[in-house]
Design a protein around this motif. Structure first.
Motif, PDB file in Angstrom:
ATOM      1  N   TYR A  75     -29.667  -3.952  41.774  1.00 36.38           N
ATOM      2  CA  TYR A  75     -29.819  -2.484  42.139  1.00 36.38           C
ATOM      3  C   TYR A  75     -28.481  -1.649  41.551  1.00 36.38           C
ATOM      4  O   TYR A  75     -27.434  -2.121  41.957  1.00 36.38           O
ATOM      5  CB  TYR A  75     -30.069  -2.262  43.223  1.00 36.38           C
ATOM      6  N   CYS A  76     -29.032  -0.784  40.870  1.00 30.53           N
ATOM      7  CA  CYS A  76     -27.852   0.357  40.419  1.00 30.53           C
ATOM      8  C   CYS A  76     -28.375   1.792  40.826  1.00 30.53           C
ATOM      9  O   CYS A  76     -29.452   2.245  40.756  1.00 30.53           O
ATOM     10  CB  CYS A  76     -27.556   0.179  39.101  1.00 30.53           C
ATOM     11  N   GLN A  77     -27.444   2.464  41.314  1.00 34.45           N
ATOM     12  CA  GLN A  77     -27.755   3.917  41.437  1.00 34.45           C
ATOM     13  C   GLN A  77     -27.882   4.699  39.772  1.00 34.45           C
ATOM     14  O   GLN A  77     -27.042   4.579  39.114  1.00 34.45           O
ATOM     15  CB  GLN A  77     -26.527   4.655  42.167  1.00 34.45           C
ATOM     16  N   PRO A  78     -29.109   5.131  39.833  1.00 31.71           N
ATOM     17  CA  PRO A  78     -29.425   5.858  38.262  1.00 31.71           C
ATOM     18  C   PRO A  78     -28.316   6.873  38.343  1.00 31.71           C
ATOM     19  O   PRO A  78     -28.252   7.625  39.127  1.00 31.71           O
ATOM     20  CB  PRO A  78     -30.921   6.318  38.672  1.00 31.71           C
ATOM     21  N   ARG A  79     -28.074   6.931  37.015  1.00 27.14           N
ATOM     22  CA  ARG A  79     -27.044   8.072  36.514  1.00 27.14           C
ATOM     23  C   ARG A  79     -26.792   8.224  35.219  1.00 27.14           C
ATOM     24  O   ARG A  79     -27.427   7.385  34.333  1.00 27.14           O
ATOM     25  CB  ARG A  79     -25.486   7.981  37.281  1.00 27.14           C
ATOM     26  N   ASN A  80     -26.497   9.193  34.768  1.00 28.03           N
ATOM     27  CA  ASN A  80     -26.179   9.659  33.223  1.00 28.03           C
ATOM     28  C   ASN A  80     -24.913   9.767  33.128  1.00 28.03           C
ATOM     29  O   ASN A  80     -24.035   9.845  33.739  1.00 28.03           O
ATOM     30  CB  ASN A  80     -26.871  11.020  32.921  1.00 28.03           C
ATOM     31  N   VAL A  81     -24.678   9.024  31.938  1.00 24.61           N
ATOM     32  CA  VAL A  81     -23.219   8.470  31.528  1.00 24.61           C
ATOM     33  C   VAL A  81     -22.682   9.119  30.115  1.00 24.61           C
ATOM     34  O   VAL A  81     -23.572   9.188  29.054  1.00 24.61           O
ATOM     35  CB  VAL A  81     -23.231   6.844  31.439  1.00 24.61           C
ATOM     36  N   TYR A  82     -21.503   9.569  30.014  1.00 23.60           N
ATOM     37  CA  TYR A  82     -21.195   9.810  28.743  1.00 23.60           C
ATOM     38  C   TYR A  82     -19.582   9.204  28.843  1.00 23.60           C
ATOM     39  O   TYR A  82     -18.731   9.253  29.664  1.00 23.60           O
ATOM     40  CB  TYR A  82     -20.613  11.157  28.588  1.00 23.60           C
ATOM     41  N   LEU A 129     -27.166  14.253  24.632  1.00 19.58           N
ATOM     42  CA  LEU A 129     -26.305  13.952  25.681  1.00 19.58           C
ATOM     43  C   LEU A 129     -27.001  14.168  26.987  1.00 19.58           C
ATOM     44  O   LEU A 129     -27.577  15.127  27.389  1.00 19.58           O
ATOM     45  CB  LEU A 129     -25.202  15.219  25.490  1.00 19.58           C
ATOM     46  N   LYS A 130     -26.705  13.217  27.573  1.00 20.09           N
ATOM     47  CA  LYS A 130     -27.655  12.951  29.024  1.00 20.09           C
ATOM     48  C   LYS A 130     -26.733  13.570  30.320  1.00 20.09           C
ATOM     49  O   LYS A 130     -27.339  14.130  30.906  1.00 20.09           O
ATOM     50  CB  LYS A 130     -27.758  11.248  29.313  1.00 20.09           C
ATOM     51  N   SER A 182     -16.080  11.962  19.359  1.00 27.87           N
ATOM     52  CA  SER A 182     -17.018  11.195  19.297  1.00 27.87           C
ATOM     53  C   SER A 182     -17.263  10.266  20.717  1.00 27.87           C
ATOM     54  O   SER A 182     -16.218  10.150  21.270  1.00 27.87           O
ATOM     55  CB  SER A 182     -17.323  10.241  18.106  1.00 27.87           C
ATOM     56  N   GLY A 183     -18.720  10.063  20.995  1.00 23.68           N
ATOM     57  CA  GLY A 183     -18.683   9.364  22.168  1.00 23.68           C
ATOM     58  C   GLY A 183     -20.243   8.817  22.157  1.00 23.68           C
ATOM     59  O   GLY A 183     -20.896   8.883  21.435  1.00 23.68           O
ATOM     60  N   THR A 184     -20.568   8.068  23.198  1.00 22.42           N
ATOM     61  CA  THR A 184     -21.796   7.574  23.539  1.00 22.42           C
ATOM     62  C   THR A 184     -22.447   8.147  24.747  1.00 22.42           C
ATOM     63  O   THR A 184     -21.748   8.384  25.863  1.00 22.42           O
ATOM     64  CB  THR A 184     -21.863   6.082  23.732  1.00 22.42           C
ATOM     65  N   SER A 190     -32.058   2.034  37.843  1.00 25.24           N
ATOM     66  CA  SER A 190     -32.118   1.550  39.215  1.00 25.24           C
ATOM     67  C   SER A 190     -32.062  -0.187  38.914  1.00 25.24           C
ATOM     68  O   SER A 190     -31.510  -0.705  39.933  1.00 25.24           O
ATOM     69  CB  SER A 190     -32.900   1.902  39.993  1.00 25.24           C
ATOM     70  N   ASN A 191     -32.659  -0.565  37.757  1.00 27.76           N
ATOM     71  CA  ASN A 191     -32.727  -2.120  37.720  1.00 27.76           C
ATOM     72  C   ASN A 191     -31.626  -2.520  36.950  1.00 27.76           C
ATOM     73  O   ASN A 191     -31.100  -3.689  36.463  1.00 27.76           O
ATOM     74  CB  ASN A 191     -33.839  -2.417  37.029  1.00 27.76           C
ATOM     75  N   CYS A 192     -30.385  -1.479  36.555  1.00 31.14           N
ATOM     76  CA  CYS A 192     -29.142  -1.701  35.955  1.00 31.14           C
ATOM     77  C   CYS A 192     -29.398  -1.718  34.567  1.00 31.14           C
ATOM     78  O   CYS A 192     -28.310  -2.045  33.739  1.00 31.14           O
ATOM     79  CB  CYS A 192     -28.522  -2.957  36.798  1.00 31.14           C
ATOM     80  N   HIS A 193     -30.424  -1.906  34.231  1.00 32.83           N
ATOM     81  CA  HIS A 193     -30.763  -1.818  32.504  1.00 32.83           C
ATOM     82  C   HIS A 193     -30.259  -0.382  32.062  1.00 32.83           C
ATOM     83  O   HIS A 193     -30.083   0.568  32.941  1.00 32.83           O
ATOM     84  CB  HIS A 193     -32.293  -1.790  32.280  1.00 32.83           C
ATOM     85  N   THR A 194     -30.021   0.026  30.917  1.00 35.82           N
ATOM     86  CA  THR A 194     -29.548   1.146  30.313  1.00 35.82           C
ATOM     87  C   THR A 194     -30.540   1.809  29.149  1.00 35.82           C
ATOM     88  O   THR A 194     -31.323   0.840  28.692  1.00 35.82           O
ATOM     89  CB  THR A 194     -28.204   1.255  29.843  1.00 35.82           C
ATOM     90  N   SER A 195     -30.582   2.848  28.968  1.00 30.98           N
ATOM     91  CA  SER A 195     -31.481   3.504  27.900  1.00 30.98           C
ATOM     92  C   SER A 195     -30.740   3.295  26.548  1.00 30.98           C
ATOM     93  O   SER A 195     -29.550   2.739  26.599  1.00 30.98           O
ATOM     94  CB  SER A 195     -31.511   4.915  28.011  1.00 30.98           C
ATOM     95  N   ALA A 196     -31.486   3.631  25.487  1.00 31.69           N
ATOM     96  CA  ALA A 196     -30.762   3.408  24.172  1.00 31.69           C
ATOM     97  C   ALA A 196     -29.458   4.429  24.091  1.00 31.69           C
ATOM     98  O   ALA A 196     -29.456   5.454  24.546  1.00 31.69           O
ATOM     99  CB  ALA A 196     -31.762   3.898  23.134  1.00 31.69           C
ATOM    100  N   LYS A 197     -28.328   3.936  23.585  1.00 33.34           N
ATOM    101  CA  LYS A 197     -27.213   4.639  23.442  1.00 33.34           C
ATOM    102  C   LYS A 197     -27.227   5.626  22.453  1.00 33.34           C
ATOM    103  O   LYS A 197     -27.384   5.160  21.272  1.00 33.34           O
ATOM    104  CB  LYS A 197     -25.869   3.740  23.562  1.00 33.34           C
ATOM    105  N   SER A 198     -26.942   6.829  22.672  1.00 28.80           N
ATOM    106  CA  SER A 198     -26.731   7.813  21.537  1.00 28.80           C
ATOM    107  C   SER A 198     -25.331   8.239  21.328  1.00 28.80           C
ATOM    108  O   SER A 198     -24.546   8.321  22.280  1.00 28.80           O
ATOM    109  CB  SER A 198     -27.530   9.085  21.924  1.00 28.80           C
ATOM    110  N   THR A 199     -25.097   8.309  19.863  1.00 25.61           N
ATOM    111  CA  THR A 199     -23.680   8.920  19.542  1.00 25.61           C
ATOM    112  C   THR A 199     -23.851  10.198  19.498  1.00 25.61           C
ATOM    113  O   THR A 199     -24.557  10.891  19.167  1.00 25.61           O
ATOM    114  CB  THR A 199     -23.546   8.135  17.840  1.00 25.61           C
TER     115      THR A 199
END
Length: 215
Positions: A75-82, A129-130, A182-184, A190-199
């Motif tokens: 379990y992971c806390q859902p969050r948006n990442v840069y 950008l999430k 540049s970044g991702t 919540s299942n610790c998987h991630t969405s596709a990473k955007s440049t």
């Protein structure tokens, strides 16, 4: 004997959110740019077609699902990442018209430029950008050890002086220096998987100042 300086100063005009014309961004990154130091030519122009103002809020998160029972449940806390990946150098966003001083004497003369127009420059980006603009700025500051802003205001009256050699023209462009990066960006579910990473490529306001060059 007194110096004689023939001044040809362009009257500054407001630039309201206009985009620069397209050119190679890669070539701009290879040019050493230091504020207050005469450069061999005008500011390199970045292709900012399709760039958007950075979001003030992060993208909506997916619903939080209940963690599965059992020792192997993740379990992971859902969050948006840069996550920033590279510093691509400086870029100068000009405000108002270019000013110019022509020295029509056999001696070095002093040029004095003064900002006649002010304006606000905001962070812009391309890609998906999430995270919010404030999160992007915080991540860049941490990684590169600089002070950045979501937006900066270039005020009237900012001045700079520079020597203009004999029979030369010195040019001054007032505006905001930005850090190009540049970044991702992605979402952690919540299942610790991630969405596709955007440049994500961004231009982040750094400080107010002049770009100077000579011909």
């Amino acid at each position: 004997m007194t110096r004689k300086l023939l001044v040809v100063s362009a009257t500054a005009i407001a630039v309201a959110g206009g985009m620069n014309s397209a050119a190679s961004a890669e070539s701009a990154d290879l040019v050493p740019i230091e504020e207050g130091v005469l450069q061999p030519g005008p500011p390199p122009v970045d292709d900012e077609t399709g760039f958007l103002p950075a979001p003030t809020e992060e993208a909506e998160l997916p619903p939080v699902s209940k963690p599965k029972d059992g020792p192997d449940a993740e379990y992971c806390q859902p969050r948006n990442v840069y996550k920033p990946t590279a510093n691509l150098g400086k870029s100068h966003w000009g405000i108002g018209a270019t000013q110019a001083n022509w020295n029509d004497t056999p001696r070095t003369a002093r040029s004095w430029f003064k900002a006649e127009v002010g304006g606000e420059v905001s962070l812009t980006y391309s890609g998906e950008l999430k995270a919010s603009a404030s999160v992007l700025v915080a991540e860049l500051e941490t990684k590169f050890g600089v002070d950045l802003s979501v937006k900066l205001t270039a005020k009237l009256g900012n001045e700079i002086q520079v020597d203009t050699p004999a029979r030369k023209t010195t040019y001054g462009k007032y505006g905001v220096w930005r850090m190009k990066n540049s970044g991702t960006s992605y979402t952690i579910y919540s299942n610790c998987h991630t969405s596709a990473k955007s440049t994500v490529t961004s231009f982040t306001p750094w400080y107010v100042g002049w770009y100077l060059w000579e011909r």
